[in-house]
Structures are given as C-alpha cells and as structure tokens.
Design an enzyme around this catalytic site. Sequence first.
Site, short mmCIF file in Angstrom:
data_model
loop_
_atom_site.label_atom_id
_atom_site.label_comp_id
_atom_site.label_asym_id
_atom_site.label_seq_id
_atom_site.Cartn_x
_atom_site.Cartn_y
_atom_site.Cartn_z
N ASP A 72 0.82 -1.22 0.00
CA ASP A 72 0.00 0.00 0.00
C ASP A 72 0.85 1.27 0.00
O ASP A 72 0.62 2.17 0.80
CB ASP A 72 -0.92 0.03 1.23
CG ASP A 72 -1.55 -1.31 1.54
OD1 ASP A 72 -1.91 -2.03 0.60
OD2 ASP A 72 -1.68 -1.63 2.75
N GLU B 126 -11.16 -1.56 -3.58
CA GLU B 126 -10.48 -0.74 -2.58
C GLU B 126 -9.32 0.02 -3.22
O GLU B 126 -9.08 -0.05 -4.43
CB GLU B 126 -9.96 -1.61 -1.44
CG GLU B 126 -8.89 -2.61 -1.85
CD GLU B 126 -8.52 -3.59 -0.75
OE1 GLU B 126 -9.22 -3.62 0.29
OE2 GLU B 126 -7.54 -4.32 -0.93
#
Length: 323
Positions: A40, A208
């Site tokens: 991420d 997401e």
Amino acid sequence: MKRNYFYFTLSLVLLLVSCHQSEQDQVVGNPLFGGYFGADPAIVEYEGKFYIYATKDPWGGDDLAVFVTEDFLSWEEASLNWPTKEACTSPTSLDANVWAPDVIQGKDGRFYMYISVGSEIWAGGSDHPLGPWENLKADNTPLIPSDFIEGIHHIDANCFIDDDGKIYLYWGSGWDWVNGRCLVVRLDDDMKTFLEEPQDVTPPNFFEGAFMIKRNGQYYLMYSDGMAINETYHIRYSVGDTPYGPWREGKYSPILQSTPDGAVVGPGHHSVFRVHNQDYILYHRIYPQEQEYVLRQLCLDSLNYDAKGNILPISLNSVPPFE
C-alpha cells in the site's frame, strides 16, 4: 541505516536530484529491495528526496515502514512518531493494525497523512515528511470512525487537490472481499473538515485502494479489485469529467495484473507520482509463499498513455531514463 538493493532502469535520475550520475545506465528489476515492507505504498518528494511510506507485513504493524532515497538506488530506513496502533485507537476501533498510508503536501506547504488504523481513518499533519506528526483532531479521535456509515469498510483513504484548489478525500472498501464501495467528500483547507455529505462514487469493478489523478482535464480514478491475498488482485481505472464521475471504465482496464508465468502475483494498491512530465506507478505485489498470511514487496514502473489519453497496460520493469 543504509541499504543497497537491486536496480531498475533509472539512468540520469541523479540529475533530477542534483547529484552526479555516471553515463552508464543503472539497470535493475522489481522488487525495489528485499523484505516485506512495501504494501500500500505512498510517496512524496521534498527538497530533493523521495519519502516512501508503506504497510508492514504481515497485515500491518504497530507503525509504518518509511524509506528515504535521493536516487532510488540507495535507501535509508526511517521511523515516525505517529501514527501508531497505540496512539490511533478509539472506542470504535477494530482490531486492524496500521495500514495504507496516503501522504500529500498541502497548499500551505505542510504534509498531511490519511492512515487506516483499526478499520478507521485518522488524519495527521507535519511540517516535514519525517515529522514530528500529530493528529489533526485536537480530541485525538479518528477522522472517520469504523461505524461512520454501515456496510462500508472505512480504510484506504486518498487525498486529491484539484487544479482549482478544491480538496477531496476518497476512501472505502468492502468486507469479506465483496461489495467494495468508494466514497468522496470535499475537505476544507484545514484538511479535516467536511464541506458536504460524503457521496458514493463507486466506479465499475471497484473493491479498494482508490487513487485519483487528473491529466488533460480528465479525472482518472484508479483502484484495486480482487482479493489482496492471492493472484486475483489487480489494478483498474475509470475516467470521468468531474471528481465525482460519472465513471466509465478505461479502455485497457485492468492495467496491471498477475502474469501467467507467476513472475508477478497480486499487484495492487498503488500510488502515482510525476517527475518531468512522466508518471510512475508505485505498487506492491505478493511474494510467493506457503504461509497463511501475505507478504508483499514494493515495485515501480512507468505509467503511460495513448494518443487518446487511455492509460496503457503496465509494461513491467518499464522505468525509462529521467530527462
């Protein structure tokens, strides 16, 4: 401490950061370095250095991984005073650790972080990428608590500042790998106050990891789909005429996914940065393993467009020389 790792093609990059570079290209492949610190990822550039923030594996840690580089060849590992699991815990917090940083330099020159901790989104500010950081909310509460809107997994925030100075915050995911939702809200210049009710702007095939960029008057909402624990995870994008859409999925979407030979598995949850009018995509991929948990590594490639503005599929190890 300094770490020297494998190389990807970044010839002349030191010209960018006012350092000397040999005439011979430096050539390396992904991942950028060893270890499992690269999930991420977010990146900012400040005073000739790049600061990369990422989730520690497996499944996050008590704080963030942070790396600093001038040339993408040599790295320094750093640490932050905030966020931590201890500091970012509220009565509504769930069990999740520190995940999914997003860092942006604001219009005032300060740095702002939006971070997922305990399945809540917390907002912090600092005068420098390495801190000291502090919660933007004086009462030390999350910006978006876990129970803010029922059915939404409140993680994976991304802050976007438009050409007109308006500030938007995107976030959201689903539970149990289904029903991913993407929300957006306009923020005030204090980077924390909502100026409107959040809107559901979920694009096609979204799960997401929303990340917004704007190029040539078009809004590109990029995101991840699939399950982050296996080869189904991949990166898609949609295009719209406003920060709210409506969205039409890109011609070549998905633009990055697992390769048939297994060399790349589960690439996703990315950020984009630009150097000398060239876009780059920073993302993680799964390290092949037999463990029940997921280990991920940090990767970088160039992001390119066709003549009509469609984002092209990512050519792996495709970082061109900086000009």
